[in-house]
Scaffold this active site. Structure first.
Site, PDB file in Angstrom:
ATOM      1  N   LYS A  58       3.794  -4.998 -11.600  1.00  0.00           N
ATOM      2  CA  LYS A  58       3.583  -4.692 -10.179  1.00  0.00           C
ATOM      3  C   LYS A  58       3.801  -3.211  -9.899  1.00  0.00           C
ATOM      4  CE  LYS A  58       8.008  -4.016  -8.745  1.00  0.00           C
ATOM      5  NZ  LYS A  58       8.590  -3.111  -7.741  1.00  0.00           N
ATOM      6  N   THR A  64       5.674  -4.047  -3.017  1.00  0.00           N
ATOM      7  CA  THR A  64       5.484  -2.743  -3.662  1.00  0.00           C
ATOM      8  C   THR A  64       4.213  -2.064  -3.195  1.00  0.00           C
ATOM      9  OG1 THR A  64       6.723  -3.396  -5.623  1.00  0.00           O
ATOM     10  CG2 THR A  64       5.133  -1.624  -5.905  1.00  0.00           C
TER      11      THR A  64
END
Length: 341
Positions: A199, A256
């Site tokens: 991620k 994120t």
């Protein structure tokens, strides 16, 4: 009170120390800079990483690793991923017998392409000349959509604590469960770690797209196809596909890729706006794990013959100096495929 050691005085290590203390643990943080350690103890806050956040009285800091590790039921490792092996080789002889080793790190080691739990098992097993399976049962991973500043401010968040030994995962769950921090257990360590590592790379890609002003369709496409890349790699390594639909996969990825508090997204945004790598590193200041881990994630994928075009594109921009616009055109001109590819 449960004794916990937290090795690392960065923003996430500090925020998780607050969580542990609020859950009823006594926490000793280790920091390599004596000046910062003294400031934490004197002012009851971390002025370098979380200024303005008062630390609970149950949190103290030390520059002595032996003092931090002494009698700790949980030893939390919160250092930059690429420094873990060297640090842990020094700390391993100091660790309390039977301590649960908790990784907060989201990266893949350069050169070996090993996940952080694998590095921990390797180093600790070598030091103790013990059984790898026995060590594996007390290595846990904590991951999920965990932006440090929000958690330190005690805003609601959820996370996953993963360990091969479910009983150990439940012990850690109890040790960090507070009214604002809700941990779930999982035994899929591989999937949870891959979700956290990849991620960061996708966060860089989305940040670059945002910096270029490519819009929300591009962002949604990168997030979705980035999750597909993560799941493909996870499948090749034996992870549970369901993990990537949960907090360690989609949850962490969304946080994120959408928050200005994300260092990887911010780093990518600066690159997309035309800043050089050196300028972006200087502007970001704190470690953006995806900058180094994108190379090791791609290395891991190639070792398992897994196609990861977004990761490959990020590496070409960050490390090969390819202009983002050129990289975008190459990514968009790839041959058309079925979505399940």
């Amino acid at each position: 009170m449960t004794r916990c050691a937290v090795f690392g005085t960065g923003s996430w290590g500090t925020a998780f120390s607050v969580v542990l203390a609020d859950a009823g643990c006594r926490v000793t943080m280790w920091g390599r800079r004596a000046a910062l350690v003294d400031a934490i103890n004197a002012t009851r806050e971390n002025p370098d990483y979380l200024p303005g956040v008062r630390l609970p009285d149950a949190v103290t800091a030390t520059a002595d690793p032996a003092g931090a590790a002494r009698d700790a039921e949980f030893t939390v490792l919160a250092v930059p991923a690429q420094t873990l092996r060297g640090n842990l080789e020094r700390w391993a002889p100091l660790l309390a017998p039977g301590t649960v080793l908790v990784s907060l790190m989201k990266g893949v080691e350069l050169g070996t392409a090993k996940r952080m739990s694998e590095v921990i098992e390797e180093v600790v097993t070598e030091d103790a000349a013990g059984d790898a399976a026995g060590v594996r049962g007390r290595v846990a991973v904590l991951t999920g959509p965990n932006l440090a500043r929000e958690i330190a401010a005690r805003r609601p968040a959820a996370a996953v604590v993963a360990c091969a030994d479910e009983a150990v995962a439940r012990r850690l769950q109890t040790a960090c469960h507070t009214p604002y921090f809700r941990p779930y257990t999982n035994t899929d360590v591989v999937g949870c770690e891959l979700g956290g590592a990849v991620k960061n790379v996708i966060g860089l890609a989305v940040g670059i797209a945002d910096g270029m002003g490519l819009g929300d369709n591009a962002k949604a496409s990168l997030i979705t196809r980035g999750l597909a890349e993560t799941a493909r790699l996870g499948s090749a390594l034996g992870a549970d596909p369901r993990t990537f639909a949960g907090l360690a996969g989609m949850g962490d990825l969304v946080a994120t890729c959408s928050s200005p508090l994300s260092r990887n997204h911010t780093f990518g945004t600066n690159l997309g706006r035309g800043m050089t790598l050196a300028e972006t590193i200087a502007a970001t200041r704190q470690t953006a794990e995806g900058v180094k881990s994108c190379e090791s994630v791609l290395d891991l994928a190639r070792r398992h013959t897994v196609d990861m075009p977004i990761t490959e594109t990020v590496v070409s921009i960050v490390h090969d100096g390819k202009p983002p616009l050129v990289a975008l055109k190459e990514l968009m001109s790839r041959s058309a495929k079925a979505e399940g590819h």
